[in-house]
Design an enzyme around this catalytic site. Structure first.
Site, PDB file in Angstrom:
ATOM      1  N   SER A 255      50.736  42.367  44.212  1.00 55.10           N
ATOM      2  CA  SER A 255      50.824  41.007  45.394  1.00 55.10           C
ATOM      3  C   SER A 255      52.203  41.387  45.456  1.00 55.10           C
ATOM      4  O   SER A 255      53.185  40.591  44.509  1.00 55.10           O
ATOM      5  CB  SER A 255      50.545  39.878  46.121  1.00 55.10           C
ATOM      6  OG  SER A 255      50.446  39.469  46.478  1.00 55.10           O
ATOM      7  N   CYS A 256      53.060  40.950  47.243  1.00 57.22           N
ATOM      8  CA  CYS A 256      54.687  40.558  47.574  1.00 57.22           C
ATOM      9  C   CYS A 256      54.307  39.098  46.963  1.00 57.22           C
ATOM     10  O   CYS A 256      55.558  39.376  47.168  1.00 57.22           O
ATOM     11  CB  CYS A 256      55.091  41.539  48.995  1.00 57.22           C
ATOM     12  SG  CYS A 256      53.946  40.164  50.293  1.00 57.22           S
ATOM     13  N   SER A 257      53.210  39.050  46.423  1.00 57.34           N
ATOM     14  CA  SER A 257      53.622  37.631  47.387  1.00 57.34           C
ATOM     15  C   SER A 257      53.394  36.716  45.693  1.00 57.34           C
ATOM     16  O   SER A 257      52.880  35.495  45.150  1.00 57.34           O
ATOM     17  CB  SER A 257      52.606  36.445  47.946  1.00 57.34           C
ATOM     18  OG  SER A 257      53.461  37.094  49.153  1.00 57.34           O
TER      19      SER A 257
END
Length: 475
Positions: A255-257
């Site tokens: 995830s980019c998060s």
């Protein structure tokens, strides 16, 4: 054949492929555009169930991991079902047909209309979940959608597109409301699609984002993540560590998060590190740091053979002891930030960089420097009991989202304990040259007609508007 002629032929073929898909999409969308809210929501439910259905979610997760090598099957199943369930919740609470808003005081009534045909560019990290997430938003607006998947994840995306098409057919709607670019997906066909549709929505490489914005079509692109989080001296260390662990390890950090750096205030450094170890982290000895860097990056780029891989693979590649292979993720201490310090950037792996800060002010400064290096506009987190510190970060730092006491991955893209919209596409504002500074949601897939009727005159006097200026500077 000359290079120029060959390129022209290739572009012509790409344009024909895109034109045929868009033509079919327009025919389907014109039928669907007449749907009322109940029929629209029936379609949204059908598309959501086509992915949420347990056997479908499992098959897609297995194929995605097999083809891309990214992430792991159990987490991909959870991701697909959780994101789809949450997005469906958001969709069913919203009105997108006919009158959607009325402001009698201003004399304005808003009506929602479809945009038309959406072109969606999707990444290899989420070849099943992202296409459905975008399709749900497009369908909610009574649009059609054509998906251009990452070549690496093509088979997964093709499978989920077929699931969605079958679901639409089952309820009597045109299958061509959802389509996919045929294999092989190339830059030429993707570019031709972006130029032919009414809206482009891009998740993935920054090259595709730039291409989308220069396509001549209205576009929504998103930026890169590189999430830093602060642990201050007032935090619940065990809770913070457990949340960071759950978030960092989810789907092997695809995830980019996912957290990429943790900045710990000096007064609680040892306690926080101990809590992170207790939660499953392995603290890499400083002598092994160079080996981690040299293996995780090759020729200045992340090593595709190590990103989003299991800990056993990383531990072997980095030459770490057996204890590391049995851990959940790695902690690597760093002091530098910038191009000469790769660990200060996004890693897409089970590696979390650790910074030590003198106090909260220094931690804030460290986060600012990390964001200026990479990830500006995206998001950051804070583990604290002093909420005024969170407000300070939100006021001062160049990010769209500041999350307080969250497992970042589960709160940033929408959560059942987070008020942010469920999405797999996070806008980063002008900081990353994005057109939105919020989570992508159904509202971005609507045209709005404003009905304006007369209201009592609202015209202040010149004194009301210019008085303060006159009083200080004269007329």
């Amino acid at each position: 054949m000359s290079v120029v002629v060959e390129m022209q032929d290739r572009n012509s073929d790409a344009q024909k492929i895109a034109a045929d898909l868009v033509r079919r999409a327009r025919v389907a969308q014109e039928v669907f555009a007449q749907a009322d809210q109940a029929r629209t929501d029936e379609a949204v439910r059908a598309v959501a169930w086509s992915l949420y259905k347990p056997e479908h979610a499992k098959a897609l997760a297995e194929l995605a991991v097999k083809d891309t090598g990214l992430g792991n099957v159990p987490d991909k199943i959870i991701k697909k079902q959780r994101k789809t369930f949450g997005t469906l919740r958001d969709m069913l609470r919203a009105k997108t047909v006919g009158e959607i808003e009325r402001d009698d005081k201003r004399g304005i009534v808003k009506f929602a209309k479809p945009i038309g045909v959406v072109g969606a560019i999707t990444p290899s990290t989420n070849p099943g979940a992202t296409p459905v997430n975008k399709a749900l938003m497009a369908i909610k607006g009574r649009n059609a959608i054509v998906i251009a998947p990452s070549p690496l994840g093509f088979r997964t995306t093709e499978m989920v597109v077929n699931f969605m098409r079958d679901a639409l057919d089952q309820i009597g709607l045109p299958r061509d409301l959802v389509q996919i670019l045929p294999s092989p997906v190339t830059k030429d066909t993707t570019q031709a699609l972006m130029e032919a549709v009414d809206l482009v929505v891009i998740t993935g490489s920054q090259d595709n984002v730039r291409r989308g914005y220069s396509s001549g079509t209205p576009a929504i692109g998103v930026g890169a993540g590189n999430v830093p989080v602060i642990i201050d001296e007032t935090a619940d260390f065990d809770s913070a560590a457990q949340k960071i662990c759950a978030s960092k390890t989810f789907d092997n950090a695809t995830s980019c998060s996912s957290e990429n750096a943790v900045v710990i205030v000096d007064a609680c450094y040892d306690k926080a590190i101990a809590a992170l170890k207790k939660a499953g982290a392995f603290l890499v000895d400083p002598s092994a740091k160079d080996k981690v860097v040299s293996e995780l990056w090759k020729n200045g780029k992340l090593n595709r053979h190590l990103i989003a891989r299991d800990m056993s693979i990383l531990a072997e590649a980095f030459g770490l002891p057996a204890e590391a292979a049995k851990s959940k993720f790695l902690l690597v201490e760093e002091t530098g930030i910038g191009r000469d310090y790769p660990l200060s950037g996004e890693k897409l792996s089970l590696v979390l960089t650790v910074y030590r800060a003198k106090d909260f002010a220094a931690a804030k400064d460290t986060v600012h420097k990390i964001l200026n290096h990479q990830g500006k506009g995206h998001s950051m987190g804070l583990h604290t009991t002093k909420l005024e510190r969170a407000r300070e970060l939100a006021e001062d730092l160049p990010v769209v989202r500041v999350l307080v006491n969250f497992a970042h991955t589960f709160g940033n893209g929408g959560g059942f304990d987070s008020g942010l919209e469920f999405t797999l596409t996070m806008g980063c504002g002008s900081w990353q040259k994005n057109s939105i500074s919020e989570n992508l949601n159904y509202k971005h897939f609507l045209n709005i007609t404003h009905l304006v009727t007369p209201i009592p005159e609202d015209k202040p006097s010149e004194e009301d508007l210019f008085g303060p200026h006159w009083a200080r500077y004269g007329k």
